[in-house]
Design a protein around this motif. Structure first.
Motif, short mmCIF file in Angstrom:
data_model
loop_
_atom_site.label_atom_id
_atom_site.label_comp_id
_atom_site.label_asym_id
_atom_site.label_seq_id
_atom_site.Cartn_x
_atom_site.Cartn_y
_atom_site.Cartn_z
N PHE A 70 51.39 -55.51 4.33
CA PHE A 70 50.80 -54.17 4.34
C PHE A 70 49.48 -54.09 5.12
N ARG A 71 49.04 -55.21 5.68
CA ARG A 71 47.78 -55.26 6.43
C ARG A 71 46.60 -54.77 5.57
N ILE A 72 46.64 -55.14 4.30
CA ILE A 72 45.59 -54.76 3.35
C ILE A 72 44.75 -55.97 3.01
N GLN A 73 43.45 -55.84 3.15
CA GLN A 73 42.53 -56.91 2.76
C GLN A 73 41.46 -56.33 1.84
N ILE A 74 41.32 -56.96 0.67
CA ILE A 74 40.36 -56.47 -0.31
C ILE A 74 39.01 -57.14 -0.05
N PRO A 75 37.97 -56.36 0.19
CA PRO A 75 36.66 -56.95 0.46
C PRO A 75 36.10 -57.68 -0.75
N VAL A 76 35.47 -58.81 -0.49
CA VAL A 76 34.89 -59.62 -1.55
C VAL A 76 33.63 -58.96 -2.08
N ILE A 77 33.44 -59.06 -3.39
CA ILE A 77 32.22 -58.51 -4.00
C ILE A 77 31.30 -59.67 -4.40
N TYR A 78 30.03 -59.38 -4.45
CA TYR A 78 29.02 -60.41 -4.71
C TYR A 78 29.24 -61.15 -6.03
N PRO A 79 29.60 -60.47 -7.12
CA PRO A 79 29.84 -61.19 -8.38
C PRO A 79 30.88 -62.29 -8.26
N GLY A 80 31.83 -62.15 -7.34
CA GLY A 80 32.83 -63.19 -7.14
C GLY A 80 32.19 -64.47 -6.65
N HIS A 93 38.88 -56.33 -11.01
CA HIS A 93 38.39 -55.41 -9.97
C HIS A 93 39.26 -55.51 -8.72
N TYR A 94 39.57 -56.75 -8.29
CA TYR A 94 40.41 -56.94 -7.10
C TYR A 94 41.80 -56.35 -7.30
N CYS A 95 42.36 -56.53 -8.50
CA CYS A 95 43.70 -55.99 -8.78
C CYS A 95 43.71 -54.46 -8.73
N VAL A 96 42.67 -53.85 -9.30
CA VAL A 96 42.56 -52.39 -9.27
C VAL A 96 42.44 -51.90 -7.83
N GLN A 97 41.58 -52.57 -7.04
CA GLN A 97 41.41 -52.21 -5.65
C GLN A 97 42.72 -52.37 -4.88
N ALA A 98 43.44 -53.45 -5.15
CA ALA A 98 44.69 -53.71 -4.45
C ALA A 98 45.73 -52.65 -4.77
N VAL A 99 45.84 -52.28 -6.04
CA VAL A 99 46.81 -51.25 -6.43
C VAL A 99 46.46 -49.92 -5.77
#
Length: 216
Positions: free
Chosen positions: A128-138, A198-204
């Protein structure tokens, strides 16, 4: 889903096909330290194992910075760097579990989380050419885990138990003293869980948006 080590590509970044670059050599050297760390730990050389693990963990920042500052970002490096981070994370937690300083459920949780991000992120990017940006807490969570593992390797310093729950699978929450590193690992795991949600929510959300834009 992006792995915790991934980053948002810079539009000016030029990716090369070169294999023998300084960042790749650093990443490969870090990879070679993994079996050395395990051998030292299982041989009873706790201090040496901690030093090797700390060097491998600290140089995590070096290879990426060298690649960007010297404009030597390569296709191999973009795969090798996060792969080494994942291997180091997994072997780090497996090592401290093997010597009985960390409960195995933490290893299972961390390995499952790494697998989810690796496989899920690969599918999203490839299909899907989708990339979830990394967040600082990670990044903070990863740092906490590495610091916690290093402390557990020395099994020092120790702190009193929290006396909240006397369960054998939850050391540190009872009355017995434990290594402070275990508490740091608990904090890192808790933060990782929040970041993963958070990543899962963003991905969905991004996947739903992509499907809607294509009329799926």
């Amino acid at each position: 889903m992006a792995h915790a080590k991934a980053h948002i590509p810079d539009q000016a970044e030029v990716v090369t096909d070169r294999i023998l670059t300084v960042p790749n050599v650093i990443s490969f050297a870090r990879l070679c330290l993994v079996p050395v760390y395990l051998w030292l730990l299982l041989s009873g050389s706790d201090v040496a194992a901690m030093v090797v693990f700390a060097v491998a963990a600290l140089t995590d920042f070096v290879d990426g910075q060298v690649a960007r500052r010297t404009h030597s970002v390569s296709k191999l490096g973009k795969l090798l760097d996060p792969a080494v981070d994942t291997i180091l994370m997994m072997t780090g937690v497996i090592g401290v579990c093997l010597v009985g300083r960390c409960p195995w459920w933490i290893a299972i949780l961390i390995i499952a989380r790494e697998a989810l991000l690796l496989i899920g992120g690969g599918i999203l990017l490839e299909r899907f050419r989708i990339q979830i940006p990394v967040i600082y807490p990670g990044k903070v969570a990863t740092t906490l885990l590495f610091v916690g593992f290093a402390s557990l390797l020395l099994n020092w310093p120790t702190v009193p138990g929290l006396e909240l729950a006397d369960a054998s699978w939850l050391p540190g929450f009872g009355s017995s003293s434990v290594c402070l590193g275990l508490m740091v690992v608990y904090a890192g795991v808790a933060l990782q869980i929040g970041v993963t949600i958070h990543y899962c929510v963003q991905a969905v959300g991004k996947l739903t948006e992509a499907r809607s834009s294509h009329g799926l």
